[in-house]
Design an enzyme around this catalytic site. Structure first.
Site, PDB file in Angstrom:
ATOM      1  CG  ASP A 125      44.976  36.601  34.818  1.00 27.49           C
ATOM      2  OD1 ASP A 125      44.716  37.566  35.548  1.00 27.49           O
ATOM      3  OD2 ASP A 125      45.970  35.864  34.989  1.00 27.49           O
ATOM      4  CG  ASN A 182      40.611  36.335  42.824  1.00 23.57           C
ATOM      5  OD1 ASN A 182      39.918  35.888  41.905  1.00 23.57           O
ATOM      6  ND2 ASN A 182      41.930  36.499  42.682  1.00 23.57           N
TER       7      ASN A 182
HETATM    8  C1  IPE Z   1      42.597  33.598  38.336  1.00 20.31           C
HETATM    9  O1  IPE Z   1      43.268  34.800  38.143  1.00 20.31           O
HETATM   10  C2  IPE Z   1      41.252  33.849  38.940  1.00 20.31           C
HETATM   11  C3  IPE Z   1      40.284  34.523  38.063  1.00 20.31           C
HETATM   12  C4  IPE Z   1      40.464  34.795  36.805  1.00 20.31           C
HETATM   13  C5  IPE Z   1      39.036  34.840  38.684  1.00 20.31           C
HETATM   14  P1  IPE Z   1      44.316  35.355  39.209  1.00 20.31           P
HETATM   15  O2  IPE Z   1      44.901  36.587  38.618  1.00 20.31           O
HETATM   16  O3  IPE Z   1      43.684  35.490  40.531  1.00 20.31           O
HETATM   17  O4  IPE Z   1      45.377  34.168  39.253  1.00 20.31           O
HETATM   18  P2  IPE Z   1      46.869  34.121  39.792  1.00 20.31           P
HETATM   19  O5  IPE Z   1      46.843  34.575  41.202  1.00 20.31           O
HETATM   20  O6  IPE Z   1      47.678  35.040  38.924  1.00 20.31           O
HETATM   21  O7  IPE Z   1      47.287  32.699  39.613  1.00 20.31           O
HETATM   22  C1  IPE Z   2      41.402  39.052  36.308  1.00 21.60           C
HETATM   23  O1  IPE Z   2      42.278  40.128  36.174  1.00 21.60           O
HETATM   24  C2  IPE Z   2      40.185  39.410  37.115  1.00 21.60           C
HETATM   25  C3  IPE Z   2      40.128  38.766  38.445  1.00 21.60           C
HETATM   26  C4  IPE Z   2      40.970  37.878  38.904  1.00 21.60           C
HETATM   27  C5  IPE Z   2      39.026  39.143  39.301  1.00 21.60           C
HETATM   28  P1  IPE Z   2      43.384  40.443  37.278  1.00 21.60           P
HETATM   29  O2  IPE Z   2      42.802  41.409  38.245  1.00 21.60           O
HETATM   30  O3  IPE Z   2      43.919  39.193  37.871  1.00 21.60           O
HETATM   31  O4  IPE Z   2      44.485  41.154  36.388  1.00 21.60           O
HETATM   32  P2  IPE Z   2      46.057  41.063  36.569  1.00 21.60           P
HETATM   33  O5  IPE Z   2      46.430  39.605  36.562  1.00 21.60           O
HETATM   34  O6  IPE Z   2      46.401  41.711  37.870  1.00 21.60           O
HETATM   35  O7  IPE Z   2      46.603  41.792  35.390  1.00 21.60           O
HETATM   36 MG    MG Z   3      45.514  37.996  37.415  1.00 20.46          MG
END
Ligand code: IPE
Ligand code: IPE
Ligand code: MG
Length: 247
Positions: A18, A66
Site C-alpha cells: 500500500d 479496487n
Molecule cells: C488494499 O489497499 C488492496 C491492495 C493492496 C491491493 P487499498 O489501498 O485498496 O485499501 P484501502 O481501501 O485503503 O483499505
Molecule cells: C497500493 O497503493 C496499490 C493498489 C491498491 C493497487 P495505493 O494505490 O492504494 O496507494 P495509496 O493508498 O493511494 O497511497
Molecule cells: Mg491504498
C-alpha cells in the site's frame, strides 16, 4: 510448531502493498507512476525474500474493491500487470519460482488472464520458491466461492453434510494447498486488513510499517523478519507450555 532450517524465518509472508498513490502525490507525479515504482519494489522484494529463505510470498496486488477506482487507474494497473508478467516469466523460470494466483481470475481482462495461465503453466513444476499474486481478490468473495463449491459437493454426493468441518471447508478456499501466512506486512501506515486472507491470517504475526510500498526493499523486509523473530507464537497455549516444547 513448524520446524525448518531457521525456525525464526517465516515460511510464508503475505504483504499488503500500500502507498503507491501517496508516494506519487508526494512527488507531484501521477498515481500510475507510483504503481510503476511499486512494480520495481515487487522485484526487489521477491529477490530479497529468496535470499532470506522465505519459501512462500503472497502479494496483494488488486482487490475486488479496487475496481471502484477511476477507470484510467484501473486500466493503467492492468497494463502494468501485463507488462510485468511478460517480462518476468523468464526470470521465474531461471530462478525456479512457482507462480500462482488467488482471486476471481475469470473476471480479469482476457489478455491478463491468458498471461496468468501461461505463467502458471510454465512454472508449475517448481516447488522450492512460491510466488502468489492476489488479483481481483477479496476474502469475503473467497468465503462465498468456497461455500458454493462445498455446497455443490454435498449436493453431488462428494461431501457429507454431517462431516462439515473447518478442515473440509478449507479444501475449497483458493489457498487450499498453501500453508497459512506466518507473517503479514502492511506498508503505508494503514492499520487494517482491507479484506485480505481473513481466515488464513488467523494466527499470523502482523507488522505494520509507515514505509510507502515503492520505498520497500530488502532492509524493510529484513526489519519485519527481525520483528517477527522476537514474537512468541502461542496458538492459545501458555508461555510455559511453549518453552517446554509442548506440541
Ligand atoms: C488494499 O489497499 C488492496 C491492495 C493492496 C491491493 P487499498 O489501498 O485498496 O485499501 P484501502 O481501501 O485503503 O483499505
Ligand atoms: C497500493 O497503493 C496499490 C493498489 C491498491 C493497487 P495505493 O494505490 O492504494 O496507494 P495509496 O493508498 O493511494 O497511497
Ligand atoms: Mg491504498
Amino acid at each position: 510448531m513448524p520446524s525448518h532450517g531457521h525456525a525464526k524465518i517465516p515460511q510464508h509472508v503475505a504483504i499488503i502493498m500500500d502507498g503507491n498513490g501517496r508516494w506519487a502525490k508526494q512527488r507531484g507525479l501521477p498515481r500510475l507512476e507510483g504503481h510503476r515504482r511499486g512494480v520495481e519494489a515487487v522485484r526487489t522484494t521477491m529477490n530479497a525474500a529468496r535470499e532470506l529463505g522465505i519459501r512462500y510470498i503472497t502479494l496483494y496486488a488488486f482487490s475486488v474493491e479496487n475496481w471502484k477506482r477511476p477507470q484510467e487507474e484501473v486500466g493503467g494497473l492492468m497494463g502494468l500487470l501485463e507488462l510485468y508478467l511478460k517480462k518476468e516469466l523468464s526470470t521465474f523460470v531461471r530462478d525456479g519460482v512457482r507462480f500462482r494466483t488467488i482471486g476471481r481470475i475469470d473476471d480479469m481482462p482476457a489478455g491478463v488472464r491468458r498471461l496468468l495461465r501461461e505463467t502458471e503453466a510454465a512454472t508449475k513444476h517448481f516447488t522450492e520458491w512460491n510466488f502468489i499474486l492476489a488479483l481481483n481478490y477479496g476474502a469475503q468473495t473467497e468465503a462465498a466461492d468456497a461455500a458454493r463449491a462445498y455446497a455443490a459437493a454435498v449436493r453431488d454426493g462428494q461431501e457429507k453434510l454431517e462431516d462439515a468441518s473447518w478442515e473440509r471447508f478449507h479444501r475449497y478456499l483458493y489457498t487450499a494447498d498453501l500453508p497459512d501466512p506466518d507473517l503479514l506486512i502492511r506498508t503505508s501506515g494503514e492499520l487494517r486488513i482491507s479484506n485480505f486472507l481473513l481466515l488464513q491470517l488467523a494466527y499470523a504475526e502482523m507488522v505494520f510499517t509507515p514505509t510507502l510500498w515503492p520505498d520497500f526493499g530488502k532492509a524493510e523486509l529484513k526489519a519485519a523478519i527481525d520483528e517477527y523473530a522476537k514474537r512468541e507464537r502461542r496458538y492459545g497455549r501458555t508461555t510455559e507450555q511453549i518453552k517446554a516444547g509442548t506440541k
